[in-house]
Design an enzyme around this catalytic site. Sequence first.
Site, PDB file in Angstrom:
ATOM      1  N   CYS A   1     -96.866  18.560 -31.572  1.00 60.65           N
ATOM      2  CA  CYS A   1     -97.523  19.696 -32.237  1.00 60.65           C
ATOM      3  C   CYS A   1     -98.729  19.505 -32.585  1.00 60.65           C
ATOM      4  O   CYS A   1     -99.062  18.618 -33.033  1.00 60.65           O
ATOM      5  CB  CYS A   1     -96.518  20.711 -32.960  1.00 60.65           C
ATOM      6  SG  CYS A   1     -96.967  22.642 -33.000  1.00 60.65           S
TER       7      CYS A   1
ATOM      8  N   CYS B   1    -100.208  25.897 -33.997  1.00 54.16           N
ATOM      9  CA  CYS B   1     -99.706  25.434 -32.879  1.00 54.16           C
ATOM     10  C   CYS B   1    -100.607  25.240 -31.781  1.00 54.16           C
ATOM     11  O   CYS B   1     -99.843  24.980 -30.702  1.00 54.16           O
ATOM     12  CB  CYS B   1     -98.139  25.725 -32.679  1.00 54.16           C
ATOM     13  SG  CYS B   1     -96.949  25.627 -34.264  1.00 54.16           S
TER      14      CYS B   1
ATOM     15  N   LYS C   1     -87.628  28.878 -30.000  1.00 57.68           N
ATOM     16  CA  LYS C   1     -87.942  28.830 -31.475  1.00 57.68           C
ATOM     17  C   LYS C   1     -88.416  30.203 -32.080  1.00 57.68           C
ATOM     18  O   LYS C   1     -89.468  30.758 -31.525  1.00 57.68           O
ATOM     19  CB  LYS C   1     -89.003  27.728 -31.610  1.00 57.68           C
ATOM     20  CG  LYS C   1     -89.591  27.716 -32.951  1.00 57.68           C
ATOM     21  CD  LYS C   1     -90.750  26.403 -32.851  1.00 57.68           C
ATOM     22  CE  LYS C   1     -91.178  26.212 -34.261  1.00 57.68           C
ATOM     23  NZ  LYS C   1     -92.060  25.171 -34.338  1.00 57.68           N
TER      24      LYS C   1
ATOM     25  N   ARG D   1     -92.895  23.716 -44.198  1.00 57.00           N
ATOM     26  CA  ARG D   1     -94.347  23.650 -44.094  1.00 57.00           C
ATOM     27  C   ARG D   1     -95.038  23.167 -45.482  1.00 57.00           C
ATOM     28  O   ARG D   1     -95.992  22.861 -45.207  1.00 57.00           O
ATOM     29  CB  ARG D   1     -94.671  25.226 -43.804  1.00 57.00           C
ATOM     30  CG  ARG D   1     -94.399  25.535 -42.589  1.00 57.00           C
ATOM     31  CD  ARG D   1     -94.837  27.358 -42.060  1.00 57.00           C
ATOM     32  NE  ARG D   1     -94.217  27.546 -40.659  1.00 57.00           N
ATOM     33  CZ  ARG D   1     -94.036  28.650 -40.235  1.00 57.00           C
ATOM     34  NH1 ARG D   1     -94.344  29.747 -41.116  1.00 57.00           N
ATOM     35  NH2 ARG D   1     -93.489  28.983 -39.353  1.00 57.00           N
TER      36      ARG D   1
ATOM     37  N   GLU E   1     -86.960  32.058 -21.532  1.00 61.26           N
ATOM     38  CA  GLU E   1     -87.560  30.865 -22.501  1.00 61.26           C
ATOM     39  C   GLU E   1     -86.948  29.569 -21.728  1.00 61.26           C
ATOM     40  O   GLU E   1     -87.712  28.609 -21.607  1.00 61.26           O
ATOM     41  CB  GLU E   1     -87.541  30.924 -23.742  1.00 61.26           C
ATOM     42  CG  GLU E   1     -88.540  32.059 -24.426  1.00 61.26           C
ATOM     43  CD  GLU E   1     -90.157  31.556 -24.293  1.00 61.26           C
ATOM     44  OE1 GLU E   1     -90.272  30.457 -23.903  1.00 61.26           O
ATOM     45  OE2 GLU E   1     -90.869  32.408 -24.703  1.00 61.26           O
TER      46      GLU E   1
ATOM     47  N   LYS F   1     -83.901  27.043 -31.984  1.00 60.26           N
ATOM     48  CA  LYS F   1     -83.837  26.870 -33.671  1.00 60.26           C
ATOM     49  C   LYS F   1     -84.417  28.116 -34.163  1.00 60.26           C
ATOM     50  O   LYS F   1     -85.318  28.889 -33.698  1.00 60.26           O
ATOM     51  CB  LYS F   1     -85.326  25.699 -33.513  1.00 60.26           C
ATOM     52  CG  LYS F   1     -85.928  25.728 -34.726  1.00 60.26           C
ATOM     53  CD  LYS F   1     -87.227  24.832 -34.701  1.00 60.26           C
ATOM     54  CE  LYS F   1     -87.949  24.645 -35.974  1.00 60.26           C
ATOM     55  NZ  LYS F   1     -89.098  24.056 -35.952  1.00 60.26           N
TER      56      LYS F   1
ATOM     57  N   SER G   1     -85.430  23.493 -42.388  1.00 53.59           N
ATOM     58  CA  SER G   1     -85.283  23.258 -43.631  1.00 53.59           C
ATOM     59  C   SER G   1     -84.920  24.277 -44.580  1.00 53.59           C
ATOM     60  O   SER G   1     -84.109  23.995 -45.658  1.00 53.59           O
ATOM     61  CB  SER G   1     -86.831  22.948 -44.003  1.00 53.59           C
ATOM     62  OG  SER G   1     -87.799  24.308 -43.481  1.00 53.59           O
TER      63      SER G   1
HETATM   64  C1  PBG Z   1     -94.106  22.500 -35.600  1.00 57.22           C
HETATM   65  C2  PBG Z   1     -92.710  22.496 -36.342  1.00 57.22           C
HETATM   66  C3  PBG Z   1     -92.080  23.291 -37.533  1.00 57.22           C
HETATM   67  C4  PBG Z   1     -90.764  22.917 -37.609  1.00 57.22           C
HETATM   68  C5  PBG Z   1     -90.580  21.783 -36.731  1.00 57.22           C
HETATM   69  N1  PBG Z   1     -91.646  21.793 -35.840  1.00 57.22           N
HETATM   70  C6  PBG Z   1     -92.827  24.329 -38.387  1.00 57.22           C
HETATM   71  C7  PBG Z   1     -93.175  25.587 -37.902  1.00 57.22           C
HETATM   72  O1  PBG Z   1     -93.119  26.075 -36.723  1.00 57.22           O
HETATM   73  O2  PBG Z   1     -93.913  26.159 -38.559  1.00 57.22           O
HETATM   74  C8  PBG Z   1     -89.964  23.216 -38.444  1.00 57.22           C
HETATM   75  C9  PBG Z   1     -88.920  22.665 -39.017  1.00 57.22           C
HETATM   76  C10 PBG Z   1     -87.887  23.042 -40.289  1.00 57.22           C
HETATM   77  O3  PBG Z   1     -88.234  24.053 -40.870  1.00 57.22           O
HETATM   78  O4  PBG Z   1     -87.072  22.366 -40.700  1.00 57.22           O
HETATM   79  N2  PBG Z   1     -94.574  21.235 -35.727  1.00 57.22           N
END
Ligand code: PBG
Length: 336
Positions: free
Chosen positions: A123, A133, A202, A212, A240, A255, A282
């Site tokens: 990303c 992104c 996602k 973040r 998707e 996700k 997270s």
């Molecule tokens: C983008 C990415 C994100 C996460 C994984 N890859 C952040 C986003 O989309 O803002 C989030 C993973 C998490 O919250 O554990 N590189």
Amino acid sequence: MVTFPVLRPRRLRRTKLIRDLVAETELRVDDLVLPVFVKDGINEPEAIPSMPGVFRYPVNDRLLKFLESAVEKGIKAVIFFGIPKEKDPFASSAYDKNGVIQRTLRMVKQTFGKRLVLIADECTDEYISHGHCGVVKEKGGELIVDNDESLEVHARIALSQAEAGADVVAPSNMMDGVVGKIRRALDENGFTDVLIMSYSVKYASTFYSPFREAAYSAPAFGDRKTYQMDPRNAYEAIKEARLDIEEGADILMVKPAHTYLDVIRLVKTTFPEYPLAAYHVSGEYTMIKAAALNGWINEKVAVMEVTTAIKRAGADLILTYYAMQLADWIKEGDPF
Ligand code: PBG
């Protein structure tokens, strides 16, 4: 009034041994993928305030030691997120030969060889000034993330990750056509064996906020709702996932995971022949962690229940910040 014969489902639950005998779902250490943050310019692991128990690692032997302990626990796959020293409008540190991810992949590959599957999150958000992104352009007086221009950058990042030793590249940007673009770039450069694990489904979720903070990747303006999915939609996930399959994805992903068990089930039953990953993100991690730190919940039982539920819903792989503890807990035995 009891009628005969009395149907007694409880017979199957009478003892732990009987329950184990008939259990439908079993979580395995082999299913786990450990997310790892690597940061440029530090020498010691750094605690992440928004994610207690998770650290940013330097690209040195401290990282190798941590990964060695993961391998000892039986963990077979890691996904790396890079935090560069500087961001620019082009995300150039994301495809720099000596970028934080590229150096990490080379070092870990050299040390671990085939003992670990190396996945690179693909990303721009951690590397680009505005945190989106993809490439931002002005269109009709509005700033937008330009889909087709972004594809070039994403293919370039993926290719540099493959060159540095990634076994799997994992586009997490939700641009249309990104999987096909990356597949072509990999194939044209001889990386026909490098897998693509696509963050196919996602959602634009608030449960990414602790990440973040961890990766300094919050968008500087706007949000991600024009590219990440609307939490109100489930069937759109089929579209998707299908497009990613047509473009050459090897592994699909849903996700977040805990909040989207219905979507995991839907994607798995629609495309049972494709391995499905689910990302326990997270915010889903920190909700359990915060409750556990307050003594409000039994952490082991809660985590095993949630991750088993993610697997029961249909996930084959689970990305989780609890991977290290889970590996121990699985060996200790389940709490069911
Ligand atoms: C983008 C990415 C994100 C996460 C994984 N890859 C952040 C986003 O989309 O803002 C989030 C993973 C998490 O919250 O554990 N590189």
